[in-house]
Write a protein that holds these residues in place. Structure first.
Motif, short mmCIF file in Angstrom:
data_model
loop_
_atom_site.label_atom_id
_atom_site.label_comp_id
_atom_site.label_asym_id
_atom_site.label_seq_id
_atom_site.Cartn_x
_atom_site.Cartn_y
_atom_site.Cartn_z
N GLU B 10 0.84 -1.20 0.00
CA GLU B 10 0.00 0.00 0.00
C GLU B 10 0.87 1.25 0.00
OE1 GLU B 10 -3.23 -1.90 3.11
OE2 GLU B 10 -3.31 0.24 2.71
N MET B 11 0.38 2.27 -0.70
CA MET B 11 1.04 3.57 -0.72
C MET B 11 -0.04 4.63 -0.66
SD MET B 11 4.46 3.37 -1.24
CE MET B 11 5.00 4.74 -2.27
N SER B 12 0.32 5.79 -0.13
CA SER B 12 -0.62 6.90 -0.15
C SER B 12 0.13 8.18 -0.51
CB SER B 12 -1.33 7.05 1.19
OG SER B 12 -0.41 7.37 2.20
N ALA B 16 -1.78 16.16 -6.05
CA ALA B 16 -0.80 17.06 -6.69
C ALA B 16 0.65 16.71 -6.38
CB ALA B 16 -1.04 18.52 -6.34
N GLU B 17 0.87 15.76 -5.50
CA GLU B 17 2.24 15.36 -5.20
C GLU B 17 2.66 14.21 -6.13
OE1 GLU B 17 2.68 16.77 -0.56
OE2 GLU B 17 2.60 14.63 -1.02
N ASP B 86 -6.45 8.73 -9.65
CA ASP B 86 -5.35 7.77 -9.71
C ASP B 86 -5.46 6.70 -8.62
OD1 ASP B 86 -2.97 10.44 -10.48
OD2 ASP B 86 -4.21 9.20 -11.82
N THR B 87 -6.39 6.90 -7.70
CA THR B 87 -6.59 5.90 -6.65
C THR B 87 -6.98 4.58 -7.28
OG1 THR B 87 -7.21 7.50 -4.95
CG2 THR B 87 -8.05 5.26 -4.69
N HIS B 121 -5.02 11.19 -1.51
CA HIS B 121 -5.83 11.95 -0.55
C HIS B 121 -5.98 13.40 -1.00
CE1 HIS B 121 -5.77 8.70 2.38
NE2 HIS B 121 -4.47 8.56 2.15
N PRO B 122 -7.19 13.97 -0.81
CA PRO B 122 -7.40 15.39 -1.18
C PRO B 122 -6.67 16.32 -0.23
CG PRO B 122 -9.38 14.45 -0.20
CD PRO B 122 -8.42 13.31 -0.37
#
Lengths: 115, 122
Positions: B10-12, B16-17, B86-87, B121-122
């Motif tokens: 898993e990655m988060s 915009a990053e 992109d999630t 994440h927003p």
């Protein structure tokens, strides 16, 4: 652009029943691959066809059979269904050029649930 | 047999990053193909990017680019300017060229890694 079509999209069967999954490749694609994706797993290759002939076989149970027809559509036949056969079944198609192949494009999948 | 390993379950990332997903593979072949596929919650498998091993230049598709290190057998995916859309689960995949290869014959089947769930994440 036309995409790979799979039918049905959802299928519910009882144990020991049979199921038939259909795949219609992108027009002019001559190669079809079948993959099985269990819950939380990566897709596993089952079987492939090139120009209506079986070209490769993966971890496909003997209870399963498949073929590719003259119009290039393919069917995956599954008999004596078991609970463990519950999975998402993908069909992918591509065009083969001699010893190379184009990218595989996937259908939306058929979700099979065995009760 | 070829193997593909994705070591990040898993990655988060913040919207915009930039985020990089890792993939390593094992093969004795000199020519092959590598792919990144995206599987959003709809479960559709969508091609993100493709790399031919004989090409030294890294493939790029808009915000998606790869870092292909053939000697290290590494194939990472960089997503720039991450978006909520992109999630998804991202799969790295390997394909031998059609024809013979050491230890068998390939007819173009894909071998997938275990996948990395990416959440933006927003």
């Amino acid at each position: 652009a036309a995409g790979v079509i799979q039918s049905p999209r959802h299928l519910i069967k009882e144990k020991r029943e049979t199921a038939t999954l259909k795949c219609y490749p992108i027009p002019r694609h001559d190669t079809v691959y079948w993959y099985q994706q269990g819950p939380g797993q990566d897709p596993q290759f089952l079987i492939s066809f090139y120009e209506k002939m079986q070209s490769d076989k993966g971890s496909i149970p003997d209870r399963f059979s498949a073929q590719q027809f003259s119009d290039y559509h393919s069917e995956l036949n599954m008999s004596s269904l078991e609970l463990g056969d519950s999975a998402l079944y993908f069909c992918a198609s591509t065009k083969r050029y001699g010893s190379s192949t184009d990218t595989q494009y996937f259908g939306p999948g058929t979700r099979l649930t065995v009760l | 047999a070829q193997t593909v390993t994705q070591s990040q379950p898993e990655m988060s990332v913040q919207e915009a990053e930039t985020v990089t997903l890792s993939c390593t593979y094992d093969t004795s072949e000199s020519n092959y193909y590598l792919f990144w596929y995206k599987q959003p919650p709809s479960r559709q498998m969508i091609l993100v990017i493709r790399q031919e091993a004989y090409k030294q230049q890294n493939a790029t598709e808009n915000r998606f680019s790869v870092n292909f290190q053939k000697a290290a057998k590494s194939f990472s995916l960089k997503i720039s300017d991450s978006q909520l859309g992109d999630t998804a689960m991202y799969f790295c995949a390997f394909m031998s060229p059609i024809g013979g290869y050491a230890g068998g014959t390939s007819y173009g089947k894909l071998t997938f890694g275990q996948g990395t769930i990416l959440t933006v994440h927003p």
